[in-house]
Scaffold this motif. Sequence first.
Motif, PDB file in Angstrom:
ATOM      1  N   UNK B 243      38.133  33.119  41.843  1.00 49.61           N
ATOM      2  CA  UNK B 243      39.104  33.219  42.926  1.00 49.61           C
ATOM      3  C   UNK B 243      39.715  31.850  43.135  1.00 49.61           C
ATOM      4  N   UNK B 244      41.040  31.773  43.354  1.00 45.53           N
ATOM      5  CA  UNK B 244      41.661  30.486  43.628  1.00 45.53           C
ATOM      6  C   UNK B 244      41.283  30.030  45.034  1.00 45.53           C
TER       7      UNK B 244
ATOM      8  N   UNK C 113      37.714  45.749  49.861  1.00 51.41           N
ATOM      9  CA  UNK C 113      36.523  45.311  49.132  1.00 51.41           C
ATOM     10  C   UNK C 113      36.478  43.812  48.890  1.00 51.41           C
ATOM     11  N   UNK C 114      37.408  43.076  49.464  1.00 52.96           N
ATOM     12  CA  UNK C 114      37.406  41.633  49.276  1.00 52.96           C
ATOM     13  C   UNK C 114      36.250  41.008  50.030  1.00 52.96           C
ATOM     14  N   UNK C 136      33.815  40.723  41.351  1.00 53.14           N
ATOM     15  CA  UNK C 136      34.174  41.635  40.257  1.00 53.14           C
ATOM     16  C   UNK C 136      35.542  42.263  40.487  1.00 53.14           C
ATOM     17  N   UNK C 137      35.939  42.324  41.777  1.00 52.89           N
ATOM     18  CA  UNK C 137      37.217  42.945  42.107  1.00 52.89           C
ATOM     19  C   UNK C 137      38.371  42.218  41.413  1.00 52.89           C
ATOM     20  N   UNK C 138      38.183  40.910  41.146  1.00 57.48           N
ATOM     21  CA  UNK C 138      39.288  40.125  40.613  1.00 57.48           C
ATOM     22  C   UNK C 138      39.261  40.034  39.098  1.00 57.48           C
ATOM     23  N   UNK C 139      38.514  40.920  38.463  1.00 57.14           N
ATOM     24  CA  UNK C 139      38.473  40.952  37.008  1.00 57.14           C
ATOM     25  C   UNK C 139      38.717  42.362  36.522  1.00 57.14           C
ATOM     26  N   UNK C 140      38.308  42.624  35.292  1.00 59.13           N
ATOM     27  CA  UNK C 140      38.601  43.920  34.676  1.00 59.13           C
ATOM     28  C   UNK C 140      38.025  45.106  35.460  1.00 59.13           C
ATOM     29  N   UNK C 218      46.237  40.608  41.808  1.00 56.28           N
ATOM     30  CA  UNK C 218      44.800  40.677  41.998  1.00 56.28           C
ATOM     31  C   UNK C 218      44.057  39.573  41.243  1.00 56.28           C
ATOM     32  N   UNK C 219      44.482  39.322  40.008  1.00 59.64           N
ATOM     33  CA  UNK C 219      43.764  38.387  39.140  1.00 59.64           C
ATOM     34  C   UNK C 219      44.467  37.043  39.138  1.00 59.64           C
ATOM     35  N   UNK C 220      43.841  36.022  39.719  1.00 54.50           N
ATOM     36  CA  UNK C 220      44.503  34.717  39.724  1.00 54.50           C
ATOM     37  C   UNK C 220      43.946  33.800  38.654  1.00 54.50           C
TER      38      UNK C 220
END
Lengths: 261, 377, 276
Positions: B243-244, C113-114, C136-140, C218-220
Amino acid sequence: MRQTVLGRTVRGIVLVLFGLFFFFPLYAMLDFSTRDFQGGRTGEAWSQLLQDPTLTSAIIASLVLALLTVVGMLVLLVPTMVWVRLRVPKAKRLVEFLCLLPLTIPALVIVVGMRNVYSWVGYLVGDSIYTLAFVYVVLVLPFAYRAIDNSLSTIDVVTLSEAARSLGAGWGTVITRVVVPNIGPGLLSAAFVSVALVLGEYTIASLTNYENLQVVIALLGKSEARTSVAASLATLMFAMVLLLLLSYVGRGRSVREGKSQ
Amino acid sequence: MRRKSVVQASVAVAALLLTACAAPEDDNGSGDSGDGGSGTDAATATSAEDFGGMDALIEAAQEEGELNVIALPPDWANYGEIIETFAEKYDIQVNSAQPDGASQDEINAAQQLEGTDRAPDVFDLGQSVALANTDMFAPYKVETFEEIPEEFKDPDGAWVNDYGGYMSVGYDSAEVPEVTSLDDLLGADFKGKVALNGDPTTAGAAFSGVVMAAVANGGSADDVAPGLEYFQELNDAGNFLPVDPTPATVESGQTPVVIDWDYLNASLAENVSGWEVFVPEEAVIAGYYFQAINADAPHPAAARLWQEFLYSDEGQNLWLKGGARPVRGEAMAEAGTIDQELYDALPEVSGEPVIPTNEQTETAAAYLSENWAKAVG
Amino acid sequence: MPSLGLLPFLGYLTVFLIVPTITVIVGAFQVDGRFSLVNIKTLFGSTAMHALSNSMLLSAATAVIGAVLGALLCYLVVNAPPTSLFRRAVLSISGVLAQFGGVTLAFAFIATLGFSGVLTELLRSTLNVDVFGSGWLFGLPGLILVYTYFQIPLMVIVFLPALEGLKPQWREAALSIGATPRQYWLQVAIPLLRPAFLGATLLLFANSFAAYATAAALVSQGQPITVLLIRAALTSEIVLGRADLAFALALEMIVVVAVVMVAYALLLRRTSRWLR
């Protein structure tokens, strides 16, 4: 099909699960955006929608873009589609294919390849976020085409236009005063879908460095999470209202037609 | 039937022709805004003397009335205050575009907006992007040019380092135990808590973070594989959070540990009491940013005045206030013009600083772009 | 000459659609303006292949999940009477949710879900379960969950007409000659529905593969899928000069989506025979 009690219960449970999956995130957005850091409720994030200058100018820019796109789409598509039906029926499949092509060419690909074209646009028209309308018209084509085509199929364009022409109307009058009033629902439907699409567009605006609504929401998300969630929910509500209105308009028309028969 | 195919054929030919050409280059169409009444061509001035002195430069800039800056977040090295101070002091409107942009975005914007009024006037770039695009810069020597050490500037003034810092680990001491070495972060106390500022294959700060991990684990600026392995371990332990980090995520407790430049970590201390910044003594990675003027700047005099301001004592001290080390820091400390309190408040740094050269960065970047995704996903 | 009337339309599309596409195709085979296969070779390198396989996995997973769950929802809806409020509501809502994507959807799931999401906090406080984990939310995995949200309604919109096309007379006819309901399903209904189902699944696949905004929001960090690799190629400040690679990746996308859409069109033609 007889519905057993078991069948109906199972059906009910499954529907509730679906409902939870789809509506919980919407509720979560509402809850999240009205949160106070002390655990209470506040409308601060929502009032920011009207106060934050970047956000308000982005909202205005997106709304104007939506309007420009709708106008561009109507001006481009309606005469062409009527013309095809009346004079060049063999071109129908070509036009249909071209209109559905943007579904196959992702917006990401278009933005990667459009730099040359847009350097011309910038040179001829000037550099402004509103030039995005040109490419947005292309993006909405598949949806607008289908809506207008469905509508055109319900009226007998050929007979109407022949009648009008025999009474001395020019082609312009045929299109604007004979055909268009009769395909109102289709045009409204195309317009609504276009607005929803333009308001939700992120890909092209972000990679051409223009600040439309979605780009600003994404930017805000890093610093002001609650405001960006509020803006997201507001956009979604707006699109929902538009599309629900659209389904009423469509039904209203067919009900009227049904009654007149 | 034949007519239709003629139409189709001509459309196809037109398409192929159009593909090849871009619009004619608008030859600095907004150059009129640069003339003002000074009689000098601001776009080719290489120092304040070319304007006839600082006052004439200020006048020319005020006539232009505007300055376009890009990718300057307000909480990055105190840029917010710097922009405000400049705007007030000289009565020039500063248009700050894309505060969240990266260095490459600055160059992309300059190319896309070439010849328009919105093009960026000045750049603040990371090393790789700066050195790859020197042909876009206009050489200019600020008044204090001589005070800047040789290794931090281009001899003609095409680019000059402005501020720098060291790679550090910032952490919320209320959430996690004290950090005394990078290996601490691999422990169970840090599960799901360690964030890197960006992706190492796209962002400069994150890239330097990997270099820091490499040097701390026996590698060097030439060999970043140990750094990659470190982050792989961090990820496997479940400690790495993709996360950034932003002030918001730090405040909410989502990212209690941040690997970033020390001046960025220092600004986080404002929002979180108990925020500590640690620079590992076995891995002191230094990084400076590069200031440059866009050769096609729509407001050339304002751009040059901005540079003069940034390298004046006032500007340099404002950067110091943001926790960054201004490039004229040593010279100002000797002359006594530096803000001594702030200077002493900078984190303790012992050990030999490492500044990766451009070649080392390129090699490491290529290595990371091949292997980062596989290691960390 | 009547076909001249089509010129504005053809011209417009050429400029704003065909030319960018050709630019991409041509640019994929160039480096600095000269012909080169370097970028095509990079497409087969490990990073691009890794991203491509992830994109395929994401698209296939969300297509299958979306298709199965969407078909289930269709089945539940089709049994309701045609003018019921329930059915109209499901259709309208599906129409809205199928368009609901991009940034808005990403934030909806972050709010749920963040790290400080509503569901996360609910589970944390009541069941002491940490559903946020290491992000995991920010990946595949996160992308798979979030994409399903618009894939299911899309399936409903696309597949419901096919399910509705199953005339009740056929079921009655089958039963009247002695078939069991099970035989009706296995030997009549499913074979009839199969092309439509497969076609809809393909459409879902293409939709997922081409989607950018949701993933971008979503994915940074990281480029797990092809579209994000394109973003990195265009904006990276570490690995420079990748604009040509972006062209090659875009070409790869065109090829994949085109293949899938052609298959979809063929299946569509088979279905429409029965729906008349």
